[in-house]
Design an enzyme around this catalytic site. Sequence first.
Site, PDB file in Angstrom:
ATOM      1  CB  THR A 165      -1.209   0.292   1.021  1.00 47.93           C
ATOM      2  OG1 THR A 165       0.010   0.288   2.607  1.00 47.93           O
ATOM      3  CG2 THR A 165      -1.377  -1.053   1.711  1.00 47.93           C
ATOM      4  N   GLY A 166       0.726   2.064  -1.017  1.00 47.95           N
ATOM      5  CA  GLY A 166       0.678   3.536  -0.509  1.00 47.95           C
ATOM      6  C   GLY A 166       2.568   3.295  -1.721  1.00 47.95           C
ATOM      7  CB  SER A 207       6.399   6.077  13.179  1.00 44.65           C
ATOM      8  OG  SER A 207       7.128   6.788  13.833  1.00 44.65           O
ATOM      9  N   GLY A 213       7.052   3.276   0.115  1.00 47.54           N
ATOM     10  CA  GLY A 213       6.108   2.467  -0.877  1.00 47.54           C
ATOM     11  C   GLY A 213       7.133   2.107  -2.275  1.00 47.54           C
ATOM     12  N   GLY A 243       8.057   7.718  -2.676  1.00 45.82           N
ATOM     13  CA  GLY A 243       8.840   7.221  -0.934  1.00 45.82           C
ATOM     14  C   GLY A 243       9.599   5.861  -0.692  1.00 45.82           C
ATOM     15  CE1 TYR A 286       3.027   8.908  10.465  1.00 47.40           C
ATOM     16  CE2 TYR A 286       3.772   8.709  12.771  1.00 47.40           C
ATOM     17  CZ  TYR A 286       3.480   8.398  11.276  1.00 47.40           C
ATOM     18  OH  TYR A 286       4.760   7.538  10.747  1.00 47.40           O
ATOM     19  CB  SER A 308       2.803   5.636  -6.444  1.00 44.26           C
ATOM     20  OG  SER A 308       1.681   6.209  -5.326  1.00 44.26           O
TER      21      SER A 308
END
Length: 258
Positions: free
Chosen positions: A14-15, A146, A21, A19, A159, A17
């Site tokens: 996921t994500g 994180s 990911g 950085g 977050y 496209s």
Amino acid sequence: MDSMTLLGRAALVTGGSRGMGRAIATKLAREGATVAFSYRKDSDAAQEVVAEVEAFGGRAVPIVGDLRAPGAAGDLARRAVDEVGPISVLVSNAGMASRGDSVTDSTRREYQDMLQMHAFSVVEMAEVVLPAMREARSGSIIVVTSNVTISLPPHTAPYAVAKTSAEAIMRVLALEERAHGIRVNAIAPGLVATDMGERLIRASVDSTLDALDDTYPFGRVCRPADIADAVAFLAAPDSYITGQRLVVDGGGPAAQLY
């Protein structure tokens, strides 16, 4: 191509496209996996990933989706299975930063969006991919969290709550699924040289990532490729590691006496 440990397997990132990911998706493709990856709105960036993977003979399939919406992650996983087949490696990487408000000034909507994006989406995707993993008695789920879950700095509550919840889900799921040969782990990066990292540094210390390189372990801020290498390590089919939180931050800041 790299060691090809994932040849013949399918992965969902996921994500994927930009950085971290993007680095993860291309790394898993180099390891031989057919990779489905999600993106939210930047179709040009998604097509760049496809072109990069196809250039070395791999296959990557972009799937658009906004994982903040309840049910969207499960739908994404079902579409990925339709495109690339049963998922052997699931990497929950998509995320977003909080607005930087205090605990009480953060809106309930922000808490809800963060929990959906970072934690509940893992559950939704697991519901889809686990049956095939159990049947194959093999599989790897990797949740990107994180180092904030340990440091818990001010003005990060939505977050931090969401990422901490994701780690809790990871640990429970690891114990539940290891009898089926499935491994579940977390990667916990520190600061990484991405667009999000650049925005964070500019907002918090009025600097740039390049300017910080000399102050970080090994002479540089962590790069997306460092995270991708850690993901590929945990995704290897013969790994004996599960239920673990792997911190990727160069060993953290130097110890000091106060």
